[in-house]
Design a protein around this motif. Structure first.
Motif, PDB file in Angstrom:
ATOM      1  N   GLY A  96      24.639  88.397  76.958  1.00  0.00           N
ATOM      2  CA  GLY A  96      24.467  89.479  78.074  1.00  0.00           C
ATOM      3  C   GLY A  96      23.645  90.683  77.971  1.00  0.00           C
ATOM      4  N   LEU A  97      22.495  90.609  76.945  1.00  0.00           N
ATOM      5  CA  LEU A  97      21.590  91.415  76.728  1.00  0.00           C
ATOM      6  C   LEU A  97      20.859  91.543  77.810  1.00  0.00           C
ATOM      7  N   SER A  98      20.478  92.941  78.294  1.00  0.00           N
ATOM      8  CA  SER A  98      19.626  93.303  79.438  1.00  0.00           C
ATOM      9  C   SER A  98      18.383  92.819  79.166  1.00  0.00           C
ATOM     10  N   PRO A  99      17.940  92.584  80.600  1.00  0.00           N
ATOM     11  CA  PRO A  99      16.242  91.720  80.433  1.00  0.00           C
ATOM     12  C   PRO A  99      15.304  92.809  79.802  1.00  0.00           C
ATOM     13  N   GLU A 100      15.361  94.164  79.990  1.00  0.00           N
ATOM     14  CA  GLU A 100      14.477  94.890  79.438  1.00  0.00           C
ATOM     15  C   GLU A 100      14.331  95.104  77.874  1.00  0.00           C
ATOM     16  N   ILE A 101      15.572  94.992  77.550  1.00  0.00           N
ATOM     17  CA  ILE A 101      15.755  94.885  75.954  1.00  0.00           C
ATOM     18  C   ILE A 101      15.222  93.541  75.407  1.00  0.00           C
ATOM     19  N   GLN A 102      15.435  92.669  76.136  1.00  0.00           N
ATOM     20  CA  GLN A 102      14.978  91.149  75.708  1.00  0.00           C
ATOM     21  C   GLN A 102      13.409  91.233  75.726  1.00  0.00           C
ATOM     22  N   MET A 103      12.795  91.841  76.895  1.00  0.00           N
ATOM     23  CA  MET A 103      11.386  91.799  76.895  1.00  0.00           C
ATOM     24  C   MET A 103      10.720  92.833  75.672  1.00  0.00           C
ATOM     25  N   MET A 104      11.507  93.685  75.231  1.00  0.00           N
ATOM     26  CA  MET A 104      10.982  94.545  74.146  1.00  0.00           C
ATOM     27  C   MET A 104      11.174  93.720  72.990  1.00  0.00           C
ATOM     28  N   LEU A 105      12.147  93.122  72.636  1.00  0.00           N
ATOM     29  CA  LEU A 105      12.263  92.184  71.638  1.00  0.00           C
ATOM     30  C   LEU A 105      11.438  90.997  71.495  1.00  0.00           C
ATOM     31  N   ASP A 106      11.237  90.588  72.670  1.00  0.00           N
ATOM     32  CA  ASP A 106      10.061  89.592  72.623  1.00  0.00           C
ATOM     33  C   ASP A 106       8.717  89.880  72.370  1.00  0.00           C
ATOM     34  N   SER A 107       8.354  91.173  73.027  1.00  0.00           N
ATOM     35  CA  SER A 107       7.261  91.728  72.693  1.00  0.00           C
ATOM     36  C   SER A 107       6.729  91.716  71.168  1.00  0.00           C
ATOM     37  N   VAL A 108       7.719  92.582  70.855  1.00  0.00           N
ATOM     38  CA  VAL A 108       7.737  92.752  69.138  1.00  0.00           C
ATOM     39  C   VAL A 108       7.648  91.459  68.216  1.00  0.00           C
ATOM     40  N   ARG A 109       8.413  90.383  68.823  1.00  0.00           N
ATOM     41  CA  ARG A 109       8.171  89.025  68.032  1.00  0.00           C
ATOM     42  C   ARG A 109       6.700  88.531  68.275  1.00  0.00           C
ATOM     43  N   VAL A 110       6.389  88.533  69.600  1.00  0.00           N
ATOM     44  CA  VAL A 110       5.225  87.754  69.892  1.00  0.00           C
ATOM     45  C   VAL A 110       3.991  88.392  69.248  1.00  0.00           C
ATOM     46  N   ILE A 111       3.934  89.801  69.559  1.00  0.00           N
ATOM     47  CA  ILE A 111       2.752  90.596  69.266  1.00  0.00           C
ATOM     48  C   ILE A 111       2.659  90.645  67.462  1.00  0.00           C
ATOM     49  N   GLY A 112       3.759  90.814  66.913  1.00  0.00           N
ATOM     50  CA  GLY A 112       3.925  91.056  65.473  1.00  0.00           C
ATOM     51  C   GLY A 112       3.391  89.542  65.012  1.00  0.00           C
ATOM     52  N   ASN A 171       1.384  87.323  66.085  1.00  0.00           N
ATOM     53  CA  ASN A 171       0.082  87.274  66.325  1.00  0.00           C
ATOM     54  C   ASN A 171      -0.766  87.954  65.621  1.00  0.00           C
ATOM     55  N   ALA A 172      -0.314  89.091  65.392  1.00  0.00           N
ATOM     56  CA  ALA A 172      -0.831  90.088  64.559  1.00  0.00           C
ATOM     57  C   ALA A 172      -1.460  89.450  63.173  1.00  0.00           C
ATOM     58  N   VAL A 173      -0.937  88.457  62.634  1.00  0.00           N
ATOM     59  CA  VAL A 173      -1.401  87.820  61.354  1.00  0.00           C
ATOM     60  C   VAL A 173      -1.895  86.375  61.522  1.00  0.00           C
TER      61      VAL A 173
END
Length: 200
Positions: free
Chosen positions: A111-127, A129-131
């Protein structure tokens, strides 16, 4: 100076001392602490630009503080550590999968809210791709790396602090009221689902 390098002046003063250029020291107007700058980048102290949320789990906080401390020196490395902090946070929230993407999926299923899911995935993908060579280059992008850390603090606020505050509020209810609420919820959960109409 345009390359943000430290260099010596071309001339000599009367004491035959060459001056160091592009290296500056400053005194903080609030705490009187000393900071050292190369061009426009602070290299001392590396105390961290983004403080960790007070309710952040200890293991996550250690990684977060490390990521914050190198934010100015290396946004790419900071983003990679931010991704690790997110994975540690997911584990502390009860996720059992090994892959971070799957861990976020576990939270979504709960039941994670969509906005928190988007933040989690943003940190996941950007982090990630950073390396790795890819579409996102954080070599000089301090603002994005900083925002990743701020997102982690927001996630802690929503998933840990607010949950704790609601639970503390709920415990203030009389036991009889809580029992009645639990009976109501049990009836709703056990009630048969009404059949769908066959209307066309």
């Amino acid at each position: 100076m345009a390359d943000a390098d430290i260099f010596l002046s071309s001339g000599y003063n009367s004491q035959t001392v060459r001056l160091v250029q592009n290296l500056n020291a400053a005194i903080c107007a609030h705490c009187d602490g000393l900071s050292v700058w190369i061009n426009s980048q602070m290299v001392f102290p590396l105390g961290g630009e983004v403080p960790a949320h007070e309710d952040m789990p200890a293991e996550v906080k250690r990684t977060f503080v490390e990521a914050s401390s190198i934010l100015t020196a290396s946004p790419r490395a900071s983003a990679a550590l931010a991704r690790l902090a997110i994975q540690q946070l997911c584990i502390s929230l009860g996720c059992t999968k090994k892959d971070l993407d799957a861990q976020i999926g576990e939270l979504v299923a709960k039941g994670l809210s969509p906005e928190i899911q988007m933040m989690l995935d943003s940190v996941r993908v950007i982090g990630n791709n950073a390396v790795h060579p890819g579409e996102i280059d954080l070599t000089d992008d301090q603002e994005t790396a900083k925002f990743l850390l701020e997102c982690i603090n927001r996630i802690c606020q929503r998933l840990i602090t607010e949950k704790k505050e609601v639970e503390d509020l709920y415990t203030l209810l009389p036991q009889g009221a809580r029992d009645a609420i639990e009976r109501r919820n049990s009836k709703l959960l056990s009630a048969p689902t009404p059949p769908k109409s066959d209307e066309k």
